[in-house]
Design an enzyme around this catalytic site. Structure first.
Site, mmCIF file in Angstrom:
data_model
loop_
_atom_site.group_PDB
_atom_site.id
_atom_site.type_symbol
_atom_site.label_atom_id
_atom_site.label_comp_id
_atom_site.label_asym_id
_atom_site.label_seq_id
_atom_site.Cartn_x
_atom_site.Cartn_y
_atom_site.Cartn_z
ATOM 1 N N GLU A 128 0.850 -1.186 0.000
ATOM 2 C CA GLU A 128 0.000 0.000 0.000
ATOM 3 C C GLU A 128 0.887 1.239 0.000
ATOM 4 O O GLU A 128 1.830 1.310 0.792
ATOM 5 C CB GLU A 128 -0.913 0.020 1.228
ATOM 6 N N GLY A 268 3.178 2.273 10.528
ATOM 7 C CA GLY A 268 3.020 1.578 11.799
ATOM 8 C C GLY A 268 2.729 0.109 11.585
ATOM 9 O O GLY A 268 3.302 -0.751 12.241
ATOM 10 N N MET A 270 0.354 -2.803 8.602
ATOM 11 C CA MET A 270 -0.388 -2.953 7.351
ATOM 12 C C MET A 270 -1.348 -4.118 7.462
ATOM 13 O O MET A 270 -0.975 -5.195 7.913
ATOM 14 C CB MET A 270 0.603 -3.174 6.197
ATOM 15 N N GLU A 271 -2.583 -3.900 7.011
ATOM 16 C CA GLU A 271 -3.680 -4.829 7.252
ATOM 17 C C GLU A 271 -3.818 -5.905 6.200
ATOM 18 O O GLU A 271 -4.908 -6.466 6.016
ATOM 19 C CB GLU A 271 -5.000 -4.052 7.338
ATOM 20 N N ASN A 272 -2.732 -6.294 5.493
ATOM 21 C CA ASN A 272 -2.836 -7.308 4.457
ATOM 22 C C ASN A 272 -3.713 -8.471 4.917
ATOM 23 O O ASN A 272 -3.577 -8.955 6.035
ATOM 24 C CB ASN A 272 -1.453 -7.870 4.119
ATOM 25 N N HIS A 304 -6.514 -1.748 15.319
ATOM 26 C CA HIS A 304 -6.766 -1.014 14.067
ATOM 27 C C HIS A 304 -6.603 -1.933 12.863
ATOM 28 O O HIS A 304 -7.488 -1.997 11.996
ATOM 29 C CB HIS A 304 -5.791 0.164 13.976
ATOM 30 N N GLU A 305 -5.487 -2.639 12.807
ATOM 31 C CA GLU A 305 -5.245 -3.481 11.637
ATOM 32 C C GLU A 305 -6.218 -4.659 11.591
ATOM 33 O O GLU A 305 -6.650 -5.067 10.506
ATOM 34 C CB GLU A 305 -3.797 -3.977 11.625
ATOM 35 N N HIS A 308 -9.549 -3.568 10.218
ATOM 36 C CA HIS A 308 -9.518 -3.388 8.767
ATOM 37 C C HIS A 308 -10.016 -4.623 8.013
ATOM 38 O O HIS A 308 -10.367 -4.519 6.830
ATOM 39 C CB HIS A 308 -8.090 -3.086 8.296
ATOM 40 N N GLU A 327 -9.680 4.322 6.285
ATOM 41 C CA GLU A 327 -8.827 4.757 7.388
ATOM 42 C C GLU A 327 -9.581 5.583 8.426
ATOM 43 O O GLU A 327 -9.403 5.399 9.627
ATOM 44 C CB GLU A 327 -7.618 5.526 6.851
#
Length: 884
Positions: A128, A268, A270-272, A304-305, A308, A327
């Site tokens: 991303e 910070g 990444m929500e892969n 947070h992740e 997502h 976001e």
């Protein structure tokens, strides 16, 4: 100097893709000096874009060595396609086809940390926003969603762990000591959510049973030496999974959820899908090595992740202009989670403090843009506080207007309606509208208009008619490209207080029923009047409770009014806000006195308010700590028309010292009341609150230069059973005049924690942030320290970022050397990692805020950066807009 003008991309030019990708099959052959990427793409003509004939297929690709291309198993020659530095173009012969491509890349030389790169001995990815195009040629845009099957091959000895998105479906050995693993993700996703990891990693296992009874494997992968620092992240993950089920009805959808901690990472985390890759600073937390703030950050980022998975993965954004769709919503969700896990009031105070000091400044600067931007040159520059934090405030306002039940109805419809789709901010708002039968047409101006609105409120009480009138006027300053603004919808949460601080029942004129003792007024016009009936005495309004809208509130509160609210307002946030605004008013007055050359005298009302708060054992210690913290220099600069950095720094430091000297006795009483830290560390909210207040008090006591304070500080540093207390003592020593104790503590700290990169980042940051004279020289010296590496984003943020953003007295040196130093680092970083270089520019972009001499010095450095050859689009966009 750049000779070509980078292309500007506009939201108005969005078009559906000509082709879509049903299935993506990837095979990665990983070697020490290169990687081969084999892709097989099963594609078809987008039925929504059918026209005469088949258009060319234009694939994105950057920094790739093309080895082969085959269309429906027919190898293409160079004459069959066109290739440039950003794309590969070829002509399909049928509406459905298979495309096979092999590329060669060099992950070990990828210092930009986008695409596939190496962090230490580990292969990892960050795709991303547009990193996937540095892996292979592809339709690298978020509205092209495909099912991925990924095979990773590498040497077993060096890379025993091979990971990708989804579920593991096969694995085995390969010749020459190599092995392979194949992962299948059953859910379609855009390329930006692709992930791959290969390394020698330790695995922490746990499990979670979903609300429907499914068992999900939970795994955290870290380097072996960090395996004892993952328990908090795992617990945070399980709490987040349960919370998302309970509050939003969202259940996890794969058989496995994985987190990998990486030392070199631009963001910070990444929500892969199913394989979240995290900056190690957002995973690792142990009482010996991480502060309470780090524990809270890990909890928030893990949540947070994970959140997502639905708000970003199952439903993603159609284009990058809609970035806040995922976001802003997810930041709001993680903030609510953190509020439920800890102190809701203190969480709100922390978020608002950050927003007003930083995002408001962004809104007032050259990079100001709407929550949904109209255009960009480099998408990486729009991972901003406006997209994230202001975007979350926009979602919060929707939640406020609808209430928890109405908002939940809206999100249920949103996820049901758009599951598996790439959609827009309009689609999100439409779901909320349709589920609740409301019209948010005007509200959507929050997405399209930039800037921070100003809400001016005045009042009038009529004793004869027992009515109280509030008159609200809203405006919004001009921002780049938007000279005029239309009225927003501003939710004004408020109450009226009587002379004892009690809330008065509210009834608006013209309404049959009352509104209880607190209400939300929707301010929708440029000027609007609200009249309350049956008000038997002159009330004091408590306005914008909980910071119900991201606006600048102006109301003619006297200092006595603010003292009263700070002491009596039943709303915790507004008690803090009253204390904060009183301190701002006092400090701004002192700055004017200092500029006039007159002697300073502290307003006793501020002093007595602090004394009262300190002596009240019923108050939440975390709340007391927040009240005791004077407004930051950054916030005072943001509030100033023309910021006098030297005067702001001098006055704030003077006020802190005066408060410390006058409050010595109650400060020591707080130390005695709180007692010593228990032997075992706890990360619960109550324990964190006690540490927060005790360390805030220690900071004040150290200003008095009293031997007892120094002794207590040194003792805490030596004997602390956790990093929170040790770090607080070190900060106090570093900012004190006690050179011997300071240097001894710094040396002992570095020796003890030299093998812990994140702890050394803290060590760098503490010194870089110290406002004592010689700050620039200290930072220049620390750049030569063996633990510093300019290629590592965490190190850059800890040292250079801390200096430029937190050490304002030294960064804004009158001779401009602070500006020159940061500009030189930006030029150096731009050749290595343009994303990080661009983010380091922020302090220089705010040059218009300062006096003419500093303006000229800052402009000169921006001009020098702009004149550099081969400047990245990331840095070019920010610098050119700053100078425009």
């Amino acid at each position: 100097m750049r000779t070509e003008q980078p292309q500007t991309i506009y939201l108005k030019d969005y078009q559906q893709p000509d082709y879509l990708i049903d299935e993506t099959h990837l095979t990665f052959e990983l070697f020490e000096d290169h990687a081969l990427v084999h892709s097989r793409l099963f594609m078809h003509r987008n039925s929504q874009e059918q026209g005469a004939g088949l258009p060319p297929l234009v694939l994105h690709g950057q920094q790739l060595e093309l080895r082969s291309v085959a269309l429906d198993e027919h190898a293409l020659s160079a004459a069959d396609y066109q290739q440039d530095e950003d794309s590969l173009t070829l002509q399909p012969q049928a509406p459905e086809f298979e495309l096979a491509i092999t590329t060669r890349i060099e992950p070990q030389n990828n210092t930009a940390l986008e695409g596939l790169y190496k962090s230490g001995g580990m292969f990892c990815t960050q795709c991303e926003a547009e990193g996937f195009r540095k892996i292979t040629y592809y339709l690298d845009r978020p509205d092209v969603m495909s099912r991925f099957t990924t095979t990773v091959m590498a040497e077993r000895g060096a890379y025993p762990v091979l990971l990708s998105n989804g579920n593991l479906i096969a694995s085995g050995d390969h010749e020459g000591g190599r092995h392979w693993a194949t992962w299948e993700d059953p859910f379609p996703k855009p390329a930006y959510l692709f992930a791959l990891v290969a390394g020698d990693l330790y695995r922490i296992d746990d499990s979670f049973t979903t609300m429907s009874g499914r068992d999900v494997e939970l795994r955290i992968y870290v380097e072996p030496e960090n395996r004892e620092q993952c328990a908090h992240a795992m617990d945070s993950l399980k709490r987040a999974m349960r919370w998302d089920e309970q509050v939003y009805g969202r259940e996890y959808d794969l058989d496995i959820f994985m987190i990998v901690a990486v030392n070199d990472f631009n963001m910070g985390a990444m929500e892969n899908k199913g394989l979240n890759i995290f900056n190690s600073s957002c995973v690792l937390a142990h009482p010996d090595t991480a502060t309470d703030m780090a524990f809270q950050r890990v909890e928030a980022v893990v949540a947070h992740e994970y959140f997502h998975n639905w708000s970003g993965n199952r439903v993603t954004c159609r284009d990058w202009f809609q970035l806040s769709l995922k976001e802003g919503l997810t930041v709001f969700r993680d903030a609510e989670f953190s509020a439920d896990m800890n102190s809701r009031t203190v969480k709100r105070i922390e978020d608002v403090t950050f927003l007003r000091s930083n995002q408001f400044a962004e809104d007032a600067g050259p990079m100001a843009h709407p929550v949904r931007p109209d255009s960009f040159i480099e998408i990486s520059n729009f991972y901003t506080l406006t997209i994230y934090e202001k975007g979350a405030e926009v979602v919060r306002m929707l939640h406020t207007l609808l209430g928890p039940e109405g908002f939940r109805k809206g999100t249920d419809l949103y996820f049901e309606r758009h599951d598996g789709q790439a959609v827009t901010c309009d689609d999100f708002v439409a779901a909320l509208e349709d589920a609740n039968g409301v019209d948010f047409s005007q509200f959507k101006r929050w997405y399209s208009q930039a800037g921070t609105p100003v809400l001016e409120v005045d009042s009038h009480y009529d004793a004869a008619s027992s009515t109280f009138q509030l008159r609200c006027r809203q405006s919004c300053p001009a921002t780049p490209g938007q000279p005029e603004k239309q009225p927003f919808v501003i939710p004004l949460r408020m109450a009226l207080l009587d002379g004892e601080g009690r809330e008065i029942p509210l009834k608006l004129a013209g309404e049959g029923q009352g509104r209880g003792t607190e209400t939300v007024l929707a301010v929708t016009e440029a000027e609007q009047v609200f009249v309350f009936e049956n008000v038997s005495e002159q009330p004091l309004p408590s306005l914008l409770r909980g910071f119900s809208a991201p606006v600048k509130l102006v109301y003619p509160y006297s200092r006595d009014d603010r003292v009263f609210l700070a002491m009596h307002d039943p709303d915790g946030f507004n008690r803090w806000e009253a204390a904060q605004s009183l301190a701002v008013d006092v400090l701004q007055g002192l700055i004017q006195i200092h500029q006039a050359g007159r002697p300073l005298l502290l307003d006793q009302r501020l002093l007595e308010m602090y004394r009262s708060v300190l002596l009240d054992p019923q108050l939440d210690p975390a709340m007391v700590a927040e009240i005791l913290r004077l407004p930051s220099e950054a916030y005072l600069i943001e509030l100033a028309e023309v910021a006098d950095v030297d005067a702001i720094h001098h006055v704030r430091e003077w006020a802190r010292l005066e408060l410390a000297k006058a409050l010595v006795e109650p400060l020591w009483l707080v130390v005695q009341r709180l007692g010593a830290e228990p032997g075992s560390y706890s990360a619960d909210a109550a324990a964190m609150a006690r540490r927060s207040l005790r360390n805030t008090v220690l900071g004040y006591l150290m200003l008095t230069d009293a031997p007892a304070a120094l002794s207590a500080c040194v003792q805490q540093f030596v004997e602390a059973g956790n990093m929170t207390d040790r770090q607080a003592a070190l900060v106090a020593l570093v900012n004190s005049p006690h050179e011997q104790q300071k240097h001894a503590a710094l040396q002992e700290f570095a020796q003890r924690w030299s093998d812990y990169p994140l702890v050394m980042d803290m060590w760098f940051s503490i010194q870089a942030s110290s406002p004592l004279p010689g700050g620039l020289e200290r930072v220049q010296g620390l750049m030569k320290h063996p633990a510093f590496n300019i290629r590592n984003p965490n190190k850059v943020r800890a040292l250079i970022g801390a200096f430029a953003n937190q050490n304002l007295a030294n960064f804004h040196r009158a001779d401009g050397e602070g500006y020159r130093f940061v500009a030189e680092r930006i030029i150096e970083l731009d050749r290595l990692n343009p994303q990080i270089a661009s983010r380091m520019l922020t302090p220089l972009t705010r040059w218009r805020k300062f006096d003419p001499a500093r303006q000229e010095l800052m402009r000169a450095e921006l001009t020098r950066i702009l004149a550099c050859e081969e400047l990245s689009t990331d840095v070019y966009e920010v610098v050119s807009k700053s100078l425009a």
